[in-house]
Design an enzyme around this catalytic site. Structure first.
Site, mmCIF file in Angstrom:
data_model
loop_
_atom_site.group_PDB
_atom_site.id
_atom_site.type_symbol
_atom_site.label_atom_id
_atom_site.label_comp_id
_atom_site.label_asym_id
_atom_site.label_seq_id
_atom_site.Cartn_x
_atom_site.Cartn_y
_atom_site.Cartn_z
ATOM 1 N N LYS A 45 52.510 82.356 37.533
ATOM 2 C CA LYS A 45 52.700 80.953 37.162
ATOM 3 C C LYS A 45 54.176 80.610 37.326
ATOM 4 O O LYS A 45 55.023 81.218 36.672
ATOM 5 C CB LYS A 45 52.254 80.776 35.700
ATOM 6 C CG LYS A 45 52.067 79.337 35.281
ATOM 7 C CD LYS A 45 51.383 79.259 33.920
ATOM 8 C CE LYS A 45 51.430 77.839 33.376
ATOM 9 N NZ LYS A 45 50.877 77.770 32.012
ATOM 10 N N ASP A 94 57.493 70.712 41.709
ATOM 11 C CA ASP A 94 58.210 71.696 42.522
ATOM 12 C C ASP A 94 57.542 73.064 42.530
ATOM 13 O O ASP A 94 58.014 73.991 43.174
ATOM 14 C CB ASP A 94 59.667 71.820 42.030
ATOM 15 C CG ASP A 94 59.747 72.258 40.572
ATOM 16 O OD1 ASP A 94 58.674 72.515 39.956
ATOM 17 O OD2 ASP A 94 60.864 72.340 40.044
ATOM 18 N N GLY A 95 56.452 73.207 41.770
ATOM 19 C CA GLY A 95 55.739 74.485 41.761
ATOM 20 C C GLY A 95 56.415 75.575 40.960
ATOM 21 O O GLY A 95 55.978 76.724 40.955
ATOM 22 N N ARG A 104 50.279 85.689 34.256
ATOM 23 C CA ARG A 104 49.215 85.394 33.296
ATOM 24 C C ARG A 104 47.976 86.161 33.716
ATOM 25 O O ARG A 104 47.641 86.194 34.896
ATOM 26 C CB ARG A 104 48.954 83.887 33.334
ATOM 27 C CG ARG A 104 47.755 83.447 32.549
ATOM 28 C CD ARG A 104 47.783 81.957 32.299
ATOM 29 N NE ARG A 104 47.387 81.162 33.454
ATOM 30 C CZ ARG A 104 47.266 79.830 33.407
ATOM 31 N NH1 ARG A 104 47.526 79.164 32.293
ATOM 32 N NH2 ARG A 104 46.918 79.158 34.480
ATOM 33 N N ARG A 148 37.785 76.395 34.728
ATOM 34 C CA ARG A 148 37.953 75.347 33.721
ATOM 35 C C ARG A 148 36.795 74.364 33.796
ATOM 36 O O ARG A 148 36.121 74.275 34.828
ATOM 37 C CB ARG A 148 39.264 74.590 34.018
ATOM 38 C CG ARG A 148 40.476 75.507 34.105
ATOM 39 C CD ARG A 148 41.394 75.071 35.249
ATOM 40 N NE ARG A 148 42.463 76.050 35.476
ATOM 41 C CZ ARG A 148 43.615 76.082 34.815
ATOM 42 N NH1 ARG A 148 43.868 75.167 33.911
ATOM 43 N NH2 ARG A 148 44.512 77.006 35.052
ATOM 44 N N ASP A 153 40.911 69.934 32.251
ATOM 45 C CA ASP A 153 41.411 70.987 33.144
ATOM 46 C C ASP A 153 42.045 72.126 32.352
ATOM 47 O O ASP A 153 42.320 73.184 32.910
ATOM 48 C CB ASP A 153 42.423 70.420 34.159
ATOM 49 C CG ASP A 153 43.539 69.644 33.488
ATOM 50 O OD1 ASP A 153 43.242 68.668 32.784
ATOM 51 O OD2 ASP A 153 44.713 70.023 33.657
ATOM 52 N N ASN A 154 42.267 71.913 31.066
ATOM 53 C CA ASN A 154 42.819 72.964 30.216
ATOM 54 C C ASN A 154 41.758 73.506 29.253
ATOM 55 O O ASN A 154 42.098 74.075 28.221
ATOM 56 C CB ASN A 154 44.017 72.438 29.430
ATOM 57 C CG ASN A 154 45.166 72.045 30.348
ATOM 58 O OD1 ASN A 154 45.252 72.527 31.477
ATOM 59 N ND2 ASN A 154 46.024 71.176 29.880
HETATM 60 P P1 AMP Z 1 49.241 70.976 32.824
HETATM 61 O O1 AMP Z 1 49.059 69.664 32.119
HETATM 62 O O2 AMP Z 1 50.535 71.631 32.523
HETATM 63 O O3 AMP Z 1 48.075 71.869 32.604
HETATM 64 O O4 AMP Z 1 49.307 70.665 34.386
HETATM 65 C C1 AMP Z 1 48.528 69.660 34.985
HETATM 66 C C2 AMP Z 1 48.605 69.732 36.479
HETATM 67 O O5 AMP Z 1 49.954 69.550 36.925
HETATM 68 C C3 AMP Z 1 48.142 71.041 37.101
HETATM 69 O O6 AMP Z 1 47.489 70.737 38.298
HETATM 70 C C4 AMP Z 1 49.434 71.772 37.347
HETATM 71 O O7 AMP Z 1 49.303 72.717 38.370
HETATM 72 C C5 AMP Z 1 50.350 70.633 37.750
HETATM 73 N N1 AMP Z 1 51.763 70.967 37.509
HETATM 74 C C6 AMP Z 1 52.389 71.077 36.330
HETATM 75 N N2 AMP Z 1 53.681 71.399 36.491
HETATM 76 C C7 AMP Z 1 53.894 71.487 37.826
HETATM 77 C C8 AMP Z 1 55.031 71.783 38.648
HETATM 78 N N3 AMP Z 1 56.224 72.074 38.129
HETATM 79 N N4 AMP Z 1 54.850 71.779 39.991
HETATM 80 C C9 AMP Z 1 53.671 71.497 40.534
HETATM 81 N N5 AMP Z 1 52.563 71.209 39.828
HETATM 82 C C10 AMP Z 1 52.670 71.208 38.485
HETATM 83 MG MG MG Z 2 46.671 72.851 33.030
#
Ligand code: AMP
Ligand code: MG
Length: 470
Positions: A108, A120-121, A171, A178, A245-246
């Site tokens: 992650k 930015d991933g 992780r 999900r 999604d979580n």
């Molecule tokens: P989360 O709410 O943190 O579970 O993330 C929601 C979505 O945003 C998921 O598809 C994640 O992969 C994407 N995401 C969160 N942070 C980033 C990041 N820094 N770069 C790219 N995708 C992100």
């Molecule tokens: Mg998520």
């Protein structure tokens, strides 16, 4: 060396994008979870070696692994997002532990993917250490959860409100499927896709079910999630982003973003900086879970019955079971916290009366329950007689001290301590992080040398908001 199986990679191609992580310049190991590595049957010597580090940083793909980013969708704060997916994560591969358990190994913070949208991933040190601490504490509380196998720094910086050191969390989990993964295929009327995903999820999480048993699967997820959220309530945990999604179909806690454990008890407590309306407040979690499970039910309808009316009826009946399942799980959790092996309406009223008095008196959740054992609970109440009035009825039931000691942790990851550990780590000192992780490995044990970690925050230490872990 690791032996990989890659069952997700054998699903249809539209389930993922196969790709490699983006290499980082100067990786260093911050923390390796030796106990977990042993449980997974991994060679800790290898993981701690230069080759192991290269793998954990995404700089090399181990033989046999087929890294991929998974696609999914989801409702975020009630709004529909048709395509989310692993935007900052990669499923490196899957291994089988000595006990036959299947583990996904995921990086992650490993760089952009086709699902990154504008992100930015990457991840910075703060969210990586937070997830490491909290997910491992959850495991020690015996709350189902994804785990943290390792944390590495990347040697690069990540731009958020300012520049921070970059990091990657490894992780691991029994899967990363999900509710939103089902929604993704359902929203495209891809019944073959849902069917393939269903069979994968049944094999992984509910092997006693027959392949294709969508209704059985729905019921199993409802039961597992009811149990999970009851356990969250029992440790005062607020997930913060209970988007679909979580929400994990195996009933694991997943995606530790703006989550936190409550200090002073109040059912409407919220931590997330983006949750303005209290959608995911502590006391709202069971209700929002039903909403999420209804989304799963909707996605499964075509596989539940060819006749839509019948499918809807069966799904609704399954959802009706949530209430009783949750209440049963909640009773088991909270009765144990009061040292009561079982009980009925009187005991339920007793728990509720205590919680009401705690809310009225700003009593610390953890210190109150822990204080029931050692006589200090009343100190948590602005008006200690409010506790005394309650305690006479409780004492009359002869609570079992052993049961309480196993149900009420002495230590939780306090939000202000996590924030402090992150601040110190950014400045180069990881000692508080390591100390918190080590104390929380045995959270029910009295550890007098670390009593500072038990204290509730004083006014100026209070953390009111936790920001998204991006
Ligand atoms: P989360 O709410 O943190 O579970 O993330 C929601 C979505 O945003 C998921 O598809 C994640 O992969 C994407 N995401 C969160 N942070 C980033 C990041 N820094 N770069 C790219 N995708 C992100
Ligand atoms: Mg998520």
């Amino acid at each position: 060396m690791l032996e990989f199986d890659n069952s997700y990679a054998r699903l249809p191609e539209r389930f993922f994008t196969k790709m490699r992580a983006e290499p980082v310049s100067a990786p260093a190991l911050l923390k390796l979870n030796d106990a977990l590595a042993a449980e997974m049957g991994l060679d800790t010597g290898f993981l701690a070696s230069a080759d192991g580090l290269a793998m954990l940083a995404g700089n090399s793909v181990p033989d046999g692994a087929e890294p991929l980013a998974q696609v999914y969708a989801g409702h975020q704060f009630g709004g529909w997002s048709p395509r989310l997916g692993d935007g900052r994560a990669l499923l490196l591969g899957e291994v089988t532990g000595p006990d036959g358990a299947h583990w996904d190994i995921q990086l992650k913070g490993s760089g952009p993917t086709p699902y990154s949208r504008s992100g930015d991933g990457r991840a910075w040190l703060g969210p990586v250490l937070r997830e490491y601490i909290v997910s491992e504490a959850m495991a020690a509380f015996e709350v189902p959860t994804t785990r943290a196998l390792a944390a590495v720094s990347t040697g690069e910086t990540v731009l958020r409100e300012q520049r921070y050191p970059g990091a990657i969390l490894t992780r691991v989990a029994s899967s990363h499927v999900r509710v939103g993964t089902f929604q993704y295929f359902a929203s495209q009327q891809d019944t073959d896709g849902i069917s393939a995903l269903l069979n994968f999820a049944i094999t992984r999480h509910y092997p006693d079910l027959e392949q294709g048993d969508a209704l059985g699967f729905l019921k199993a997820v409802i039961a597992a999630q009811a149990n999970l959220v009851a356990k969250w309530m029992g440790v005062g945990f607020i997930h913060g982003v209970m988007n679909t999604d979580n929400c994990h179909v195996g009933g694991l806690t997943i995606d530790y973003g703006p989550c936190a454990f409550m200090d002073a008890y109040h059912p409407s407590k919220v931590f997330s900086s983006i949750d303005q309306f209290g959608r995911y407040a502590y006391g709202a979690q069971p209700e929002i879970l039903v909403w999420n499970l209804a989304q799963l039910a909707t996605s499964l309808l075509p596989l539940i019955d060819d006749n839509m009316d019948k499918a809807v009826e069966a799904a609704q009946a399954a959802l009706q079971d949530f209430g009783p399942a949750y209440t049963d799980a909640w009773k088991e959790v909270f009765f144990a916290k009061l040292g009561l092996p079982d009980g009925g309406d009187t005991e339920v009223a007793l728990v509720q009366d205590l919680l009401t008095r705690m809310a009225e008196n700003q009593a610390d959740f953890t210190l109150t329950f822990q204080g029931l054992l050692n006589g200090t609970a009343r100190d948590q109440f602005v008006d200690p007689t409010a506790f005394d009035d309650w305690a006479s009825g409780w004492n009359a039931l002869s609570p079992d001290a052993g049961l309480m000691a196993r149900a009420n942790p002495a230590f939780i990851p306090r939000n202000h301590q996590i924030e402090l550990a992150i601040k110190e780590a950014v400045a180069g000192d990881l000692s508080r992080f390591h100390r918190i992780v080590s104390v929380l490995a045995t959270p029910f044990e009295d550890q007098p040398d670390h009593s500072d970690l038990q204290s509730a925050p004083v006014a100026q230490e209070l953390v009111h908001q936790t920001f998204c872990g991006t």
